[in-house]
Design an enzyme around this catalytic site. Sequence first.
Site, mmCIF file in Angstrom:
data_model
loop_
_atom_site.group_PDB
_atom_site.id
_atom_site.type_symbol
_atom_site.label_atom_id
_atom_site.label_comp_id
_atom_site.label_asym_id
_atom_site.label_seq_id
_atom_site.Cartn_x
_atom_site.Cartn_y
_atom_site.Cartn_z
ATOM 1 N N GLU A 105 -11.281 4.780 0.080
ATOM 2 C CA GLU A 105 -11.488 4.977 1.514
ATOM 3 C C GLU A 105 -12.370 6.183 1.850
ATOM 4 O OE1 GLU A 105 -8.537 4.532 0.072
ATOM 5 O OE2 GLU A 105 -7.293 6.319 0.281
ATOM 6 N N ASP A 107 0.847 -1.200 0.000
ATOM 7 C CA ASP A 107 0.000 0.000 0.000
ATOM 8 C C ASP A 107 0.880 1.247 0.000
ATOM 9 O OD1 ASP A 107 -2.251 1.583 0.140
ATOM 10 O OD2 ASP A 107 -2.518 1.370 2.298
ATOM 11 N N ASP A 127 -3.638 -2.872 -2.117
ATOM 12 C CA ASP A 127 -4.705 -1.863 -2.148
ATOM 13 C C ASP A 127 -4.580 -0.999 -3.412
ATOM 14 O OD1 ASP A 127 -6.829 -0.291 -1.356
ATOM 15 O OD2 ASP A 127 -5.669 0.920 0.054
ATOM 16 N N ASN A 128 -5.647 -0.264 -3.732
ATOM 17 C CA ASN A 128 -5.627 0.775 -4.785
ATOM 18 C C ASN A 128 -5.329 0.246 -6.190
ATOM 19 O OD1 ASN A 128 -3.943 2.535 -2.268
ATOM 20 N ND2 ASN A 128 -6.007 3.081 -2.936
ATOM 21 N N LYS A 159 2.359 3.560 -5.987
ATOM 22 C CA LYS A 159 1.621 2.652 -6.882
ATOM 23 C C LYS A 159 2.507 2.101 -8.011
ATOM 24 C CE LYS A 159 -1.209 3.712 -3.945
ATOM 25 N NZ LYS A 159 -1.224 2.866 -2.750
HETATM 26 C C1 LIG Z 1 -1.590 4.983 1.155
HETATM 27 S S1 LIG Z 1 -0.406 5.372 2.365
HETATM 28 C C2 LIG Z 1 -0.388 3.917 3.381
HETATM 29 C C3 LIG Z 1 -1.644 3.789 4.213
HETATM 30 C C4 LIG Z 1 -1.543 2.733 5.292
HETATM 31 N N1 LIG Z 1 -1.173 1.451 4.727
HETATM 32 C C5 LIG Z 1 -2.879 2.591 5.987
HETATM 33 O O1 LIG Z 1 -3.804 2.031 5.385
HETATM 34 O O2 LIG Z 1 -3.013 3.060 7.114
HETATM 35 C C6 LIG Z 1 1.111 5.213 1.461
HETATM 36 C C7 LIG Z 1 2.358 5.471 2.303
HETATM 37 O O3 LIG Z 1 3.461 4.882 1.606
HETATM 38 C C8 LIG Z 1 4.592 5.703 1.779
HETATM 39 N N2 LIG Z 1 5.515 5.353 0.683
HETATM 40 C C9 LIG Z 1 5.528 5.791 -0.600
HETATM 41 N N3 LIG Z 1 6.466 5.156 -1.310
HETATM 42 C C10 LIG Z 1 7.071 4.287 -0.454
HETATM 43 C C11 LIG Z 1 8.091 3.309 -0.590
HETATM 44 N N4 LIG Z 1 8.714 3.106 -1.757
HETATM 45 N N5 LIG Z 1 8.419 2.559 0.482
HETATM 46 C C12 LIG Z 1 7.802 2.754 1.686
HETATM 47 N N6 LIG Z 1 6.822 3.669 1.872
HETATM 48 C C13 LIG Z 1 6.462 4.409 0.826
HETATM 49 C C14 LIG Z 1 4.045 7.120 1.748
HETATM 50 O O4 LIG Z 1 4.942 8.012 2.371
HETATM 51 C C15 LIG Z 1 2.726 6.951 2.501
HETATM 52 O O5 LIG Z 1 2.894 7.188 3.870
#
Ligand SMILES: C[S@@+](CC[C@H](N)C(=O)[O-])C[C@H]1O[C@@H](n2cnc3c(N)ncnc32)[C@H](O)[C@@H]1O
Length: 254
Positions: free
Chosen positions: A238, A178, A206-207, A181
Amino acid sequence: MWRTVEAGMSAAKQWPTHGSLPRILRRLTPFSYGQAGDGRERALARYVLANTPPGDLDAAIAAIDRFAYRNARLINIGEEKGAILDAAVRAARPARLLELGTYCGYSALRIARVMPPGAHLYSIERGAANARVAARIWRHAGVTDRVHGLVGTLDDGGATLGRLRGPVAGGLDFVFIDHGKDEYLSDLRLILGERWLHPGSVVVADNIEYPGAPAYRDYMRRHEGTLWSTVEHPTHVEYQSELRDLVFESTYLG
Ligand SMILES: C[S@@+](CC[C@H](N)C(=O)[O-])C[C@H]1O[C@@H](n2cnc3c(N)ncnc32)[C@H](O)[C@@H]1O
């Protein structure tokens, strides 16, 4: 339309006319840097700590949902898709789990609530500020004995993979994807390259429809019945009921 109740949280709703380019971009594309840029994630942590008793996992989850409905949009998996995630964890009965994309720690709380006693979840987050918010909420909810946050990314040159090699040496039973993408498939390939999955390991993503992870979706459909067996769960984005989304629950066939 986003609504906020906390003072000083409205910047992301205004059309940016001045400031440095990164600042303007951050305000035009909320969440692209991990946080919305107006302090809502820190406000969430304050809200959870102020409104729930320490050690009450159910209350912490409910408070995050309430904040997301009433105060400010959050990119947690939310209630509807969260129920799909809960059911997948319950069915898999995993001992070792990995999450890519912690954000404020909401999905990790949901996973911790339903994973078997003795299980451990490792949750990776690129943004240190998000990881700090999640850590505060997890400490308050009393899950830090089984939920472990790591700041980094799987493709950061081996640093994060290296830190995981010890704890997940025995393999992963469950992965929740998650995060970025465009990184779903490449990070899944890194996990496969480490040989952390075994036949029966479950990967929930997800997504898949919104905002969409087309390379991952095509990969799973191409390998259906050979490498993977996927259940596609139609659902909604969501915290609303208009925009459609898809959650993939894929079992590794090995
Ligand atoms: C959609 S949110 C996650 C929501 C969480 N899983 C929840 O449902 O509570 C996506 C998160 O992924 C982080 N993110 C983006 N790219 C990433 C990567 N390559 N590795 C780890 N985290 C990453 C972003 O900073 C963000 O906080």
